[in-house]
Structures are given as structure tokens and as C-alpha cells.
Write a protein that holds these residues in place. Structure first.
Motif, PDB file in Angstrom:
ATOM      1  N   GLU A   9       0.828  -1.215   0.000  1.00  0.00           N
ATOM      2  CA  GLU A   9       0.000   0.000   0.000  1.00  0.00           C
ATOM      3  C   GLU A   9       0.855   1.255   0.000  1.00  0.00           C
ATOM      4  O   GLU A   9       0.528   2.230  -0.684  1.00  0.00           O
ATOM      5  N   ILE A  10       1.917   1.224   0.751  1.00  0.00           N
ATOM      6  CA  ILE A  10       2.802   2.389   0.787  1.00  0.00           C
ATOM      7  C   ILE A  10       3.425   2.600  -0.589  1.00  0.00           C
ATOM      8  O   ILE A  10       3.512   3.728  -1.083  1.00  0.00           O
ATOM      9  N   LYS A  11       3.816   1.522  -1.238  1.00  0.00           N
ATOM     10  CA  LYS A  11       4.350   1.638  -2.593  1.00  0.00           C
ATOM     11  C   LYS A  11       3.287   2.162  -3.556  1.00  0.00           C
ATOM     12  O   LYS A  11       3.602   2.937  -4.465  1.00  0.00           O
ATOM     13  N   ASP A  12       2.033   1.765  -3.350  1.00  0.00           N
ATOM     14  CA  ASP A  12       0.950   2.267  -4.195  1.00  0.00           C
ATOM     15  C   ASP A  12       0.754   3.774  -4.032  1.00  0.00           C
ATOM     16  O   ASP A  12       0.243   4.437  -4.937  1.00  0.00           O
ATOM     17  N   MET A  13       1.147   4.321  -2.892  1.00  0.00           N
ATOM     18  CA  MET A  13       1.021   5.755  -2.636  1.00  0.00           C
ATOM     19  C   MET A  13       2.083   6.550  -3.404  1.00  0.00           C
ATOM     20  O   MET A  13       1.947   7.758  -3.595  1.00  0.00           O
ATOM     21  N   TYR A  14       3.117   5.873  -3.852  1.00  0.00           N
ATOM     22  CA  TYR A  14       4.258   6.529  -4.484  1.00  0.00           C
ATOM     23  C   TYR A  14       3.848   7.442  -5.638  1.00  0.00           C
ATOM     24  O   TYR A  14       4.342   8.570  -5.746  1.00  0.00           O
ATOM     25  N   SER A  49      13.374   8.490   5.428  1.00  0.00           N
ATOM     26  CA  SER A  49      14.230   7.991   6.500  1.00  0.00           C
ATOM     27  C   SER A  49      13.514   6.814   7.122  1.00  0.00           C
ATOM     28  O   SER A  49      12.298   6.851   7.290  1.00  0.00           O
ATOM     29  N   GLY A  50      14.269   5.805   7.472  1.00  0.00           N
ATOM     30  CA  GLY A  50      13.617   4.651   8.082  1.00  0.00           C
ATOM     31  C   GLY A  50      14.586   3.502   8.272  1.00  0.00           C
ATOM     32  O   GLY A  50      15.798   3.650   8.103  1.00  0.00           O
ATOM     33  N   ARG A  51      14.013   2.371   8.600  1.00  0.00           N
ATOM     34  CA  ARG A  51      14.814   1.166   8.795  1.00  0.00           C
ATOM     35  C   ARG A  51      15.459   0.726   7.492  1.00  0.00           C
ATOM     36  O   ARG A  51      14.952   0.992   6.407  1.00  0.00           O
ATOM     37  N   ARG A  52      16.569   0.023   7.621  1.00  0.00           N
ATOM     38  CA  ARG A  52      17.320  -0.422   6.446  1.00  0.00           C
ATOM     39  C   ARG A  52      16.467  -1.282   5.499  1.00  0.00           C
ATOM     40  O   ARG A  52      16.695  -1.310   4.295  1.00  0.00           O
ATOM     41  N   GLY A  53      15.448  -1.954   6.012  1.00  0.00           N
ATOM     42  CA  GLY A  53      14.588  -2.791   5.178  1.00  0.00           C
ATOM     43  C   GLY A  53      13.874  -2.031   4.072  1.00  0.00           C
ATOM     44  O   GLY A  53      13.504  -2.610   3.051  1.00  0.00           O
ATOM     45  N   TRP A  54      13.684  -0.714   4.250  1.00  0.00           N
ATOM     46  CA  TRP A  54      13.053   0.085   3.196  1.00  0.00           C
ATOM     47  C   TRP A  54      13.901   0.081   1.930  1.00  0.00           C
ATOM     48  O   TRP A  54      13.378   0.186   0.827  1.00  0.00           O
ATOM     49  N   LYS A  55      15.217  -0.033   2.075  1.00  0.00           N
ATOM     50  CA  LYS A  55      16.109  -0.022   0.908  1.00  0.00           C
ATOM     51  C   LYS A  55      15.720  -1.129  -0.073  1.00  0.00           C
ATOM     52  O   LYS A  55      15.546  -0.891  -1.270  1.00  0.00           O
ATOM     53  N   LYS A  56      15.586  -2.348   0.428  1.00  0.00           N
ATOM     54  CA  LYS A  56      15.202  -3.467  -0.434  1.00  0.00           C
ATOM     55  C   LYS A  56      13.746  -3.327  -0.880  1.00  0.00           C
ATOM     56  O   LYS A  56      13.426  -3.545  -2.050  1.00  0.00           O
ATOM     57  N   GLY A  57      12.865  -2.948   0.039  1.00  0.00           N
ATOM     58  CA  GLY A  57      11.444  -2.883  -0.276  1.00  0.00           C
ATOM     59  C   GLY A  57      11.076  -1.848  -1.320  1.00  0.00           C
ATOM     60  O   GLY A  57      10.075  -1.996  -2.014  1.00  0.00           O
ATOM     61  N   LEU A  58      11.882  -0.809  -1.462  1.00  0.00           N
ATOM     62  CA  LEU A  58      11.556   0.267  -2.408  1.00  0.00           C
ATOM     63  C   LEU A  58      12.528   0.350  -3.583  1.00  0.00           C
ATOM     64  O   LEU A  58      12.418   1.253  -4.413  1.00  0.00           O
ATOM     65  N   SER A  59      13.435  -0.596  -3.688  1.00  0.00           N
ATOM     66  CA  SER A  59      14.423  -0.543  -4.770  1.00  0.00           C
ATOM     67  C   SER A  59      13.772  -0.618  -6.148  1.00  0.00           C
ATOM     68  O   SER A  59      14.250   0.009  -7.098  1.00  0.00           O
ATOM     69  N   ASP A  60      12.655  -1.336  -6.264  1.00  0.00           N
ATOM     70  CA  ASP A  60      11.994  -1.440  -7.570  1.00  0.00           C
ATOM     71  C   ASP A  60      11.355  -0.123  -8.007  1.00  0.00           C
ATOM     72  O   ASP A  60      11.013   0.039  -9.165  1.00  0.00           O
ATOM     73  N   LEU A  61      11.227   0.830  -7.083  1.00  0.00           N
ATOM     74  CA  LEU A  61      10.721   2.159  -7.438  1.00  0.00           C
ATOM     75  C   LEU A  61      11.861   3.124  -7.748  1.00  0.00           C
ATOM     76  O   LEU A  61      11.636   4.291  -8.024  1.00  0.00           O
ATOM     77  N   GLY A  62      13.096   2.623  -7.683  1.00  0.00           N
ATOM     78  CA  GLY A  62      14.250   3.445  -8.014  1.00  0.00           C
ATOM     79  C   GLY A  62      14.938   4.097  -6.827  1.00  0.00           C
ATOM     80  O   GLY A  62      15.877   4.871  -7.012  1.00  0.00           O
ATOM     81  N   PHE A  63      14.503   3.793  -5.615  1.00  0.00           N
ATOM     82  CA  PHE A  63      15.149   4.370  -4.441  1.00  0.00           C
ATOM     83  C   PHE A  63      16.492   3.695  -4.214  1.00  0.00           C
ATOM     84  O   PHE A  63      16.626   2.486  -4.360  1.00  0.00           O
TER      85      PHE A  63
END
Length: 128
Positions: A80-85, A103-117
Motif C-alpha cells: 500500500e505504501i508503494k501504491d502511494m508513491y 528515513s527509516g529502517r534499512r529494510g526500506w532499501k530493499k522494499g523500495l528498490s523497484d521504485l528506483g530508491f
């Protein structure tokens, strides 16, 4: 995304999200209280976004060379958070932002990499 009804206060609108917001704040070091977030949303310093089971708090950070659409807090489900992008990106572009950050936990790096982060900084902290 839902919007604030004219008859309810900002706090009333955000109250159902209190546990998620407080949990995210706790994981982020408790820099703010729920009431601080409500006050900042009410005065326009922060923006509050919702989906069915997720929410986010954003801010515009203005640097001398560019504006940054910063996701200050997000809670709920990754999908859902990715859908908000796309809404974030559209709004950020309308405001002339050049960068979107979070800013957030390191897990966001992997979770949002497909959006280009990509990782831009590492923040270290020590309680004193």
C-alpha cells in the motif's frame, strides 16, 4: 486515499491511525509524539496521507539548491505504501521538488528498490 471532512478536527481524522503512527515513531527514535505530528499536520508543516491500511507523513524540505519531498514516516503494508508513491511523485513535481527521500529502517532499501530508491545516506545515532 481519504480526506478530512469539514466537520472533523485533524486529531479526530488521525486518531484511528494513532497506533501505527506511534509504532513508527517508536522505531524512529521517538523524535516526535503523536500530538506533535497532529499539530504539524494541522499547521501545514507536515502532510498526512492514508490508504486502506497504511498511512504516511511527508514534508517539503527546501535546501538552497533544490526542494526535497521527504517521507518522514510510513506505517502499514509495504504494497500500500508503494501504491502511494505515484501520488507522492505527482504532488512533489507540482511543488517543484527535485528529490524524494525517506528515513527509516534499512529494510526500506530493499522494499523500495523497484521504485528506483537508492541509499543516499546512513544515519548513525547514539543516546547520550
Amino acid at each position: 486515499m481519504t480526506t478530512l471532512a469539514l466537520t472533523e478536527t485533524t486529531e479526530d481524522f488521525m486518531e484511528p491511525w494513532r497506533k501505527k503512527i506511534e509504532s513508527a515513531l517508536d522505531q524512529g527514535g521517538n523524535t516526535h509524539s503523536f500530538e506533535d505530528i497532529v499539530d504539524a499536520v494541522e499547521n501545514g508543516t507536515l502532510l498526512f496521507w492514508t490508504a486502506e491500511d497504511s498511512c504516511a507523513v511527508t514534508e517539503i524540505v527546501t535546501y538552497p539548491n533544490f526542494r526535497d519531498f521527504h517521507v518522514f514516516l510510513a506505517a502499514g503494508t509495504l504494497e500500500e505504501i508503494k501504491d502511494m508513491y505515484s501520488s507522492f511523485e505527482t504532488y512533489a513535481k507540482e511543488l517543484g521538488c527535485k528529490v524524494m527521500s525517506l528515513s527509516g529502517r534499512r529494510g526500506w532499501k530493499k522494499g523500495l528498490s523497484d521504485l528506483g530508491f537508492q541509499e543516499a545516506h546512513v544515519t548513525l545515532a547514539k543516546e547520550i
